[in-house]
Design a protein around this motif. Structure first.
Motif, PDB file in Angstrom:
ATOM      1  N   TYR A  69     -20.919 -67.819  34.083  1.00 20.88           N
ATOM      2  CA  TYR A  69     -19.686 -67.068  34.236  1.00 20.88           C
ATOM      3  C   TYR A  69     -19.111 -67.143  35.651  1.00 20.88           C
ATOM      4  CZ  TYR A  69     -20.058 -64.541  29.744  1.00 20.88           C
ATOM      5  OH  TYR A  69     -20.098 -64.202  28.413  1.00 20.88           O
ATOM      6  N   SER A  70     -19.969 -67.169  36.654  1.00 17.73           N
ATOM      7  CA  SER A  70     -19.528 -67.002  38.040  1.00 17.73           C
ATOM      8  C   SER A  70     -20.002 -68.149  38.925  1.00 17.73           C
ATOM      9  CB  SER A  70     -20.051 -65.671  38.600  1.00 17.73           C
ATOM     10  OG  SER A  70     -19.625 -64.583  37.809  1.00 17.73           O
ATOM     11  N   PRO A  71     -19.211 -69.212  39.060  1.00 16.71           N
ATOM     12  CA  PRO A  71     -19.601 -70.317  39.935  1.00 16.71           C
ATOM     13  C   PRO A  71     -19.695 -69.859  41.388  1.00 16.71           C
ATOM     14  CG  PRO A  71     -17.745 -70.928  38.531  1.00 16.71           C
ATOM     15  CD  PRO A  71     -17.909 -69.446  38.403  1.00 16.71           C
ATOM     16  N   GLN A  72     -20.684 -70.377  42.081  1.00 15.13           N
ATOM     17  CA  GLN A  72     -20.818 -70.123  43.508  1.00 15.13           C
ATOM     18  C   GLN A  72     -20.547 -71.442  44.230  1.00 15.13           C
ATOM     19  OE1 GLN A  72     -24.567 -68.254  44.357  1.00 15.13           O
ATOM     20  NE2 GLN A  72     -24.095 -66.441  43.146  1.00 15.13           N
ATOM     21  N   ILE A  73     -19.397 -71.519  44.852  1.00 17.96           N
ATOM     22  CA  ILE A  73     -18.967 -72.780  45.438  1.00 17.96           C
ATOM     23  C   ILE A  73     -19.833 -73.122  46.645  1.00 17.96           C
ATOM     24  CG2 ILE A  73     -17.003 -74.072  46.338  1.00 17.96           C
ATOM     25  CD1 ILE A  73     -16.803 -73.031  43.407  1.00 17.96           C
ATOM     26  N   GLN A  74     -20.540 -74.244  46.541  1.00 16.69           N
ATOM     27  CA  GLN A  74     -21.399 -74.734  47.609  1.00 16.69           C
ATOM     28  C   GLN A  74     -21.277 -76.249  47.666  1.00 16.69           C
ATOM     29  OE1 GLN A  74     -25.322 -73.041  47.997  1.00 16.69           O
ATOM     30  NE2 GLN A  74     -24.854 -71.374  46.584  1.00 16.69           N
ATOM     31  N   PRO A  75     -21.579 -76.854  48.818  1.00 14.54           N
ATOM     32  CA  PRO A  75     -21.381 -78.304  48.964  1.00 14.54           C
ATOM     33  C   PRO A  75     -22.141 -79.143  47.940  1.00 14.54           C
ATOM     34  CG  PRO A  75     -21.711 -77.281  51.106  1.00 14.54           C
ATOM     35  CD  PRO A  75     -21.991 -76.217  50.082  1.00 14.54           C
ATOM     36  N   ASP A  76     -23.291 -78.660  47.459  1.00 14.42           N
ATOM     37  CA  ASP A  76     -24.120 -79.462  46.561  1.00 14.42           C
ATOM     38  C   ASP A  76     -23.783 -79.263  45.082  1.00 14.42           C
ATOM     39  OD1 ASP A  76     -25.542 -80.576  48.657  1.00 14.42           O
ATOM     40  OD2 ASP A  76     -27.047 -78.990  48.646  1.00 14.42           O
ATOM     41  N   LEU A  77     -22.826 -78.399  44.762  1.00 19.64           N
ATOM     42  CA  LEU A  77     -22.559 -78.061  43.369  1.00 19.64           C
ATOM     43  C   LEU A  77     -21.145 -78.444  42.939  1.00 19.64           C
ATOM     44  CD1 LEU A  77     -24.245 -74.543  43.083  1.00 19.64           C
ATOM     45  CD2 LEU A  77     -25.224 -76.800  42.614  1.00 19.64           C
ATOM     46  N   TYR A  78     -21.035 -78.826  41.671  1.00 17.81           N
ATOM     47  CA  TYR A  78     -19.749 -79.165  41.063  1.00 17.81           C
ATOM     48  C   TYR A  78     -19.608 -78.370  39.771  1.00 17.81           C
ATOM     49  CZ  TYR A  78     -16.322 -81.767  38.315  1.00 17.81           C
ATOM     50  OH  TYR A  78     -15.250 -82.115  37.530  1.00 17.81           O
ATOM     51  N   PHE A  79     -18.419 -77.817  39.531  1.00 20.47           N
ATOM     52  CA  PHE A  79     -18.185 -77.008  38.338  1.00 20.47           C
ATOM     53  C   PHE A  79     -16.930 -77.468  37.608  1.00 20.47           C
ATOM     54  CE2 PHE A  79     -21.313 -73.809  39.290  1.00 20.47           C
ATOM     55  CZ  PHE A  79     -21.372 -73.779  40.678  1.00 20.47           C
ATOM     56  N   GLU A  80     -16.944 -77.302  36.288  1.00 21.21           N
ATOM     57  CA  GLU A  80     -15.759 -77.483  35.460  1.00 21.21           C
ATOM     58  C   GLU A  80     -15.582 -76.250  34.583  1.00 21.21           C
ATOM     59  OE1 GLU A  80     -15.432 -80.919  33.018  1.00 21.21           O
ATOM     60  OE2 GLU A  80     -15.811 -82.330  34.664  1.00 21.21           O
ATOM     61  N   THR A  81     -14.333 -75.904  34.304  1.00 21.99           N
ATOM     62  CA  THR A  81     -14.046 -74.829  33.361  1.00 21.99           C
ATOM     63  C   THR A  81     -14.202 -75.365  31.945  1.00 21.99           C
ATOM     64  OG1 THR A  81     -12.413 -73.951  34.909  1.00 21.99           O
ATOM     65  CG2 THR A  81     -12.369 -73.092  32.665  1.00 21.99           C
ATOM     66  N   LEU A  82     -15.040 -74.700  31.150  1.00 19.80           N
ATOM     67  CA  LEU A  82     -15.260 -75.133  29.766  1.00 19.80           C
ATOM     68  C   LEU A  82     -14.271 -74.471  28.810  1.00 19.80           C
ATOM     69  CD1 LEU A  82     -19.161 -75.026  29.507  1.00 19.80           C
ATOM     70  CD2 LEU A  82     -17.696 -77.045  29.727  1.00 19.80           C
ATOM     71  N   GLY A  83     -14.113 -73.175  28.919  1.00 16.22           N
ATOM     72  CA  GLY A  83     -13.277 -72.433  27.986  1.00 16.22           C
ATOM     73  C   GLY A  83     -13.429 -70.951  28.250  1.00 16.22           C
ATOM     74  N   GLU A  84     -13.377 -70.160  27.212  1.00 15.73           N
ATOM     75  CA  GLU A  84     -13.426 -68.714  27.367  1.00 15.73           C
ATOM     76  C   GLU A  84     -14.174 -68.073  26.214  1.00 15.73           C
ATOM     77  OE1 GLU A  84      -9.317 -67.841  27.264  1.00 15.73           O
ATOM     78  OE2 GLU A  84      -8.943 -68.372  29.364  1.00 15.73           O
ATOM     79  N   VAL A  85     -14.727 -66.894  26.481  1.00 18.02           N
ATOM     80  CA  VAL A  85     -15.227 -66.018  25.426  1.00 18.02           C
ATOM     81  C   VAL A  85     -14.482 -64.699  25.574  1.00 18.02           C
ATOM     82  CG1 VAL A  85     -17.510 -67.072  25.213  1.00 18.02           C
ATOM     83  CG2 VAL A  85     -17.149 -65.243  26.894  1.00 18.02           C
ATOM     84  N   ARG A  86     -14.402 -63.944  24.508  1.00 18.35           N
ATOM     85  CA  ARG A  86     -13.590 -62.727  24.505  1.00 18.35           C
ATOM     86  C   ARG A  86     -14.449 -61.484  24.290  1.00 18.35           C
ATOM     87  NH1 ARG A  86      -8.176 -63.120  21.344  1.00 18.35           N
ATOM     88  NH2 ARG A  86      -7.678 -64.073  23.347  1.00 18.35           N
ATOM     89  N   TYR A  87     -14.167 -60.468  25.092  1.00 14.45           N
ATOM     90  CA  TYR A  87     -14.788 -59.158  24.944  1.00 14.45           C
ATOM     91  C   TYR A  87     -13.737 -58.173  24.425  1.00 14.45           C
ATOM     92  CZ  TYR A  87     -18.797 -60.805  27.680  1.00 14.45           C
ATOM     93  OH  TYR A  87     -19.907 -61.500  28.122  1.00 14.45           O
ATOM     94  N   VAL A  88     -14.148 -57.332  23.488  1.00 14.94           N
ATOM     95  CA  VAL A  88     -13.241 -56.321  22.935  1.00 14.94           C
ATOM     96  C   VAL A  88     -13.944 -54.965  22.956  1.00 14.94           C
ATOM     97  CG1 VAL A  88     -12.035 -57.999  21.474  1.00 14.94           C
ATOM     98  CG2 VAL A  88     -13.999 -56.741  20.568  1.00 14.94           C
ATOM     99  N   MET A  89     -13.138 -53.895  22.930  1.00 13.55           N
ATOM    100  CA  MET A  89     -13.710 -52.560  22.965  1.00 13.55           C
ATOM    101  C   MET A  89     -13.951 -52.046  21.554  1.00 13.55           C
ATOM    102  SD  MET A  89     -12.363 -48.926  24.606  1.00 13.55           S
ATOM    103  CE  MET A  89     -11.997 -49.598  26.220  1.00 13.55           C
ATOM    104  N   VAL A  90     -15.141 -51.489  21.361  1.00 12.00           N
ATOM    105  CA  VAL A  90     -15.487 -50.819  20.109  1.00 12.00           C
ATOM    106  C   VAL A  90     -15.979 -49.418  20.440  1.00 12.00           C
ATOM    107  CG1 VAL A  90     -16.050 -52.944  18.851  1.00 12.00           C
ATOM    108  CG2 VAL A  90     -17.827 -51.762  20.172  1.00 12.00           C
TER     109      VAL A  90
END
Length: 308
Positions: A147-168
């Motif tokens: 969920y939470s990328p930590q940007i560092q010189p040795d790491l690469y990230f891509e956005t995959l998509g999303e999941v949804r939270y709803v209130m019950v």
């Protein structure tokens, strides 16, 4: 020159804490294990293990050496496969998975991974984003879905998509019926927390907060209250009659990312895995198109050190 067998023996002994057990697992004699440990200790110039009646434990120097040993092992595998131009066949691919994502079509994900890499073993471990980023850097994991990328010189990230939270809620189907005293605040990620605070500031400061979807579902099942859960969990709670959907509460979409060490981002095997993951976690809103369709058109966002 250090032999990779010494590192393998060291890392296995870190796990088993037993010279006998490590010897069995590696298919060698106990004297061979002892000899390898002595050779490694001679190479680094410090004592790595302390043996006592209670068992085998890492020394302070050994604890410091362990993450570097894992990194050395990871670099060796990466270098070997790059030289041989292999697809990681016959080895284990270690995949970290955000806790809340374990229950989302995990069977489908495993099936897809086995389909694209039939000769590869997979080790999936549930964890939190910060730990997975650390594990990617030192080579303890190969890929992380988080969920939470930590940007560092040795790491690469891509956005995959999303999941949804709803209130019950067990109390009613509108926000007017949601009592602050019985509201359980979800703390699934910093992004989720910020969105929740902006959308529902009156429900931000409460007496109970939970950081895992599964734990939240358990609480709602055993107690009364209101909370955000993943959409698929909400459907199950509603179908069982435990909760109602709070119809006027906004849904909160959480982005899902994939992370790899930068040295692996262009390798064919990793690109195959990342493409499979794009199909696993489609975007909730993509102007009428799925995340996989956007990916095919080259619209997938990426996060790398060069862009920060």
């Amino acid at each position: 020159m250090m032999q990779i067998e010494l590192i393998d023996t060291f890392l296995d002994l870190c796990e088993t804490k037993s010279f006998n057990r490590t010897a069995e697992r590696l298919g060698v004699t106990q004297s061979t294990v002892s000899g390898r440990v002595r050779s490694l200790e001679a190479s680094v110039g410090v004592k790595l293990f302390q043996r006592s009646r209670s068992g085998t434990a890492l020394t302070t120097q050994g604890l410091r050496f362990e993450p570097h040993a894992r990194s050395l092992r990871h670099d060796w595998v990466t270098a070997k496969n790059a030289a041989q131009d292999t697809a990681l066949a016959g080895i284990t691919m270690r995949i970290g998975l955000q806790h809340d994502l374990v229950g989302i079509e995990i069977k489908r994900l495993i099936g897809h991974l086995r389909e694209i890499l039939p000769q590869t073993a997979f080790l999936l471990e549930a964890d939190y984003s910060s730990q997975m980023c650390s594990d990617l850097i030192i080579g303890r994991q190969d890929i992380a879905i988080l969920y939470s990328p930590q940007i560092q010189p040795d790491l690469y990230f891509e956005t995959l998509g999303e999941v949804r939270y709803v209130m019950v809620s067990t109390q009613g189907d509108t926000l007017a019926g949601v009592g602050k005293e019985n509201y359980i605040l979800a703390n699934y990620s910093a992004t989720f927390a910020n969105a929740h605070a902006a959308l529902l500031p009156d429900l931000t400061h409460v007496s109970l907060s939970i950081g895992q979807n599964a734990a939240m579902v358990d609480l709602l099942t055993s107690l009364s209250g209101s909370a955000y859960v993943l959409e698929h969990s909400a459907k199950a709670l509603i179908a069982s009659g435990i909760c109602q959907r709070v119809v006027d509460a906004p849904s909160i979409d959480q982005s899902v990312f994939v992370g790899v060490n930068v040295r692996n981002r262009h390798r064919a095997t990793y690109r195959k895995l990342i493409r499979a993951l794009h199909e696993q976690y489609p975007s909730q809103h993509a102007n009428g198109r799925t995340r996989s369709e956007r990916s095919a058109k080259g619209e997938v966002s990426a996060i790398s050190p060069a862009k920060r």
